[in-house]
Design a protein around this motif. Structure first.
Motif, PDB file in Angstrom:
ATOM      1  N   LYS A   1       0.833  -0.785  -0.050  1.00 52.87           N
ATOM      2  CA  LYS A   1      -0.301  -0.026  -0.303  1.00 52.87           C
ATOM      3  C   LYS A   1       1.010   1.104   0.200  1.00 52.87           C
ATOM      4  CE  LYS A   1      -3.476  -2.794   0.582  1.00 52.87           C
ATOM      5  NZ  LYS A   1      -4.605  -2.619  -0.797  1.00 52.87           N
ATOM      6  N   TYR A   2       0.678   2.365  -0.708  1.00 56.80           N
ATOM      7  CA  TYR A   2       0.987   3.235  -0.549  1.00 56.80           C
ATOM      8  C   TYR A   2       0.447   4.639  -0.699  1.00 56.80           C
ATOM      9  CZ  TYR A   2      -0.087   3.011  -5.474  1.00 56.80           C
ATOM     10  OH  TYR A   2      -1.082   2.867  -6.826  1.00 56.80           O
ATOM     11  N   LYS A   3       0.766   6.167  -0.076  1.00 54.97           N
ATOM     12  CA  LYS A   3       0.820   6.987  -0.086  1.00 54.97           C
ATOM     13  C   LYS A   3       0.413   7.922  -1.978  1.00 54.97           C
ATOM     14  CE  LYS A   3       1.020   8.451   4.652  1.00 54.97           C
ATOM     15  NZ  LYS A   3       2.201   9.507   5.771  1.00 54.97           N
ATOM     16  N   ALA A   4       1.322   7.721  -1.753  1.00 53.69           N
ATOM     17  CA  ALA A   4       1.882   8.178  -3.919  1.00 53.69           C
ATOM     18  C   ALA A   4       3.238   7.373  -4.621  1.00 53.69           C
ATOM     19  CB  ALA A   4       1.785   9.469  -3.864  1.00 53.69           C
TER      20      ALA A   4
ATOM     21  N   ASP B   1       6.038   4.574   3.024  1.00 54.20           N
ATOM     22  CA  ASP B   1       4.692   5.081   2.703  1.00 54.20           C
ATOM     23  C   ASP B   1       4.879   5.273   1.366  1.00 54.20           C
ATOM     24  OD1 ASP B   1       3.770   4.610   5.219  1.00 54.20           O
ATOM     25  OD2 ASP B   1       3.237   6.117   6.185  1.00 54.20           O
ATOM     26  N   TYR B   2       5.776   5.847   1.195  1.00 49.46           N
ATOM     27  CA  TYR B   2       6.036   6.289  -0.908  1.00 49.46           C
ATOM     28  C   TYR B   2       6.331   5.295  -1.427  1.00 49.46           C
ATOM     29  CZ  TYR B   2       4.258  10.718   1.137  1.00 49.46           C
ATOM     30  OH  TYR B   2       3.083  11.629   1.725  1.00 49.46           O
TER      31      TYR B   2
ATOM     32  N   GLU C   1       2.159   9.587  -9.702  1.00 46.89           N
ATOM     33  CA  GLU C   1       1.314  10.752  -9.083  1.00 46.89           C
ATOM     34  C   GLU C   1       1.426  11.804  -9.636  1.00 46.89           C
ATOM     35  OE1 GLU C   1      -1.661   7.646  -8.547  1.00 46.89           O
ATOM     36  OE2 GLU C   1       0.263   7.646  -7.243  1.00 46.89           O
TER      37      GLU C   1
ATOM     38  N   GLU D   1       7.552  16.870  -1.627  1.00 50.10           N
ATOM     39  CA  GLU D   1       6.933  16.979  -0.636  1.00 50.10           C
ATOM     40  C   GLU D   1       5.904  18.397  -0.285  1.00 50.10           C
ATOM     41  OE1 GLU D   1       7.493  16.518   4.015  1.00 50.10           O
ATOM     42  OE2 GLU D   1       8.231  19.187   3.528  1.00 50.10           O
TER      43      GLU D   1
ATOM     44  N   LEU E   1       3.658  16.352  -2.813  1.00 59.03           N
ATOM     45  CA  LEU E   1       2.443  15.933  -2.873  1.00 59.03           C
ATOM     46  C   LEU E   1       1.349  16.534  -1.638  1.00 59.03           C
ATOM     47  CD1 LEU E   1       5.595  13.520  -1.415  1.00 59.03           C
ATOM     48  CD2 LEU E   1       3.837  12.907  -3.307  1.00 59.03           C
ATOM     49  N   LYS E   2       1.681  17.182  -1.391  1.00 57.08           N
ATOM     50  CA  LYS E   2       0.838  17.694   0.105  1.00 57.08           C
ATOM     51  C   LYS E   2      -0.200  18.172  -0.873  1.00 57.08           C
ATOM     52  CE  LYS E   2       3.870  18.927   4.115  1.00 57.08           C
ATOM     53  NZ  LYS E   2       4.269  19.935   4.810  1.00 57.08           N
TER      54      LYS E   2
ATOM     55  N   ARG F   1      -1.650  13.958   0.304  1.00 55.13           N
ATOM     56  CA  ARG F   1      -0.932  12.680   0.129  1.00 55.13           C
ATOM     57  C   ARG F   1       0.252  12.993   1.422  1.00 55.13           C
ATOM     58  NH1 ARG F   1      -1.570   9.444  -4.344  1.00 55.13           N
ATOM     59  NH2 ARG F   1      -4.038  10.226  -4.976  1.00 55.13           N
TER      60      ARG F   1
END
Length: 363
Positions: free
Chosen positions: A175-178, A212-213, A242, A355, A358-359, A363
């Protein structure tokens, strides 16, 4: 293809086909080591391709989008190891399949992947790919400078040898945030840093982002914006994210020598990524000790990036103040292929911009 719906990259080592070599129909065996980025138990699958992603050197031998067909993977297996010593007992390997078959004949253009297999690994350990193959011509990654690659000789000795078909993605189903793609040439690939050091700028950013990425490095030596702008297999891999961090231009300045063409090619790349819904961070062309004529080209392209393309992309990241010599920014402070010190400084600054983007995605 459905592969990218399930799997994300679990290494920041650069992946892809850069050139091809002649094997004369013989059989060869090798072992390839990729450093794992995520701790845990995941399903892994290796993605391969028959297509050359980028033009190698002057293009006299290997040209972008060349199809290398009629070769066979006779056997492929994987093992998790704590180091890159190729002398691993055979019983430690788990044999992989392609559509439940142990052998894969590559006679159709495009991508193909192994069936999934569950593996448990810790961050910093290595996935060793044991592969046996045969054919007349084989695609490979000549400048595989970060990843240790070995072949087995007639005396069952393992010797360093880059002439090996390598995965174009080491995928896992975490699983990943982005997903973040790093797309560029040898500088993005990590040439300039030491073998197995994982100290190139993409690795620095990935380390700061954390597990997480999912970071995917598709940078290739000698890669040109002119190749990427064809929007073929290389672009197809790069757009699976993304956020894309793009850095092209050095090889276009040296090889294409057409400033307006290079500007157009970079614009084509970032526009195509944006049309795919990808957030784009476009980097300026790094310094490389250019001669007078090339320096003018470099200045013109970077001016275009900072003043024109900034209106198309999400962020422009100017790497020149970090990598260039004070008062002579076209000269490379850390070498044309930045060393580990330069990549650390670069990656730490670039991370802030990544970062930020991503924000903006939540994410």
């Amino acid at each position: 293809m459905q592969y990218f719906d399930k799997y994300v990259s679990d290494t920041v080592a650069s992946t892809g086909n850069q050139s091809w070599f002649e094997l004369g129909g013989k059989t060869k065996k090798g072992r390839i080591f990729y450093r794992i980025e995520s701790s845990g138990t995941y399903e892994y699958s290796l993605l391969f391709s028959s297509i050359i992603d980028s033009t190698f050197s002057d293009g006299s031998h290997s040209v972008v989008n060349t199809d290398i067909l009629n070769w066979t993977i006779k056997n492929i297996a994987v093992a998790i190891t704590c180091d890159c010593n190729p002398y691993i007992e055979n019983d430690r390997f788990i044999r992989l399949t392609f559509d439940k078959k142990h052998e894969k004949v590559v006679n159709v253009s495009g991508f193909f992947s192994t069936d999934g297999v569950k593996l448990e690994a810790n961050k910093g350990e290595y996935l060793c790919v044991d592969i046996e193959f045969c054919g007349d011509k084989i695609p490979y990654h000549e400048e595989c400078v970060l990843v240790p690659v070995f072949s087995q000789n007639a005396n069952d000795e393992w010797v360093e040898d880059r002439q090996m078909p390598v995965p174009c993605m080491v995928g896992c189903d975490k699983k990943y945030k982005a997903r973040i793609t790093f797309w560029g040439d040898s500088i993005t690939q990590g040439i300039g840093t030491e073998l197995n050091s994982y100290s190139h700028y993409a690795s620095i950013v990935a380390s700061l982002l954390g597990d997480d990425y999912a970071c995917y490095n598709v940078g290739l030596g000698f890669g040109r914006a002119n190749d990427g702008a064809m929007l073929k297999s290389w672009f197809y891999r790069a757009k699976q994210c993304e956020v894309a961090v793009v850095c092209f231009g050095v090889n276009d300045i040296f090889r294409i020598k057409n400033v307006e063409q290079t500007k157009s090619d970079i614009k084509t790349i970032v526009t195509a990524l944006k049309n795919e819904g990808v957030k784009v961070i476009l980097q300026t062309v790094p310094p490389f000790d250019y001669n007078e004529q090339d320096r003018k080209s470099w200045e013109s392209i970077n001016s275009y990036i900072k003043n024109e393309l900034k209106n198309i992309v999400d962020e422009v990241f100017d790497c020149v103040p970090i990598l260039g010599v004070e008062n002579m920014p076209y000269k490379a402070k850390y070498g044309g292929h930045p060393n580990s010190e330069g990549c650390k400084a670069w990656g730490e600054k670039l991370y802030v911009t990544v970062e930020k983007v991503l924000k903006s995605l939540g994410r």
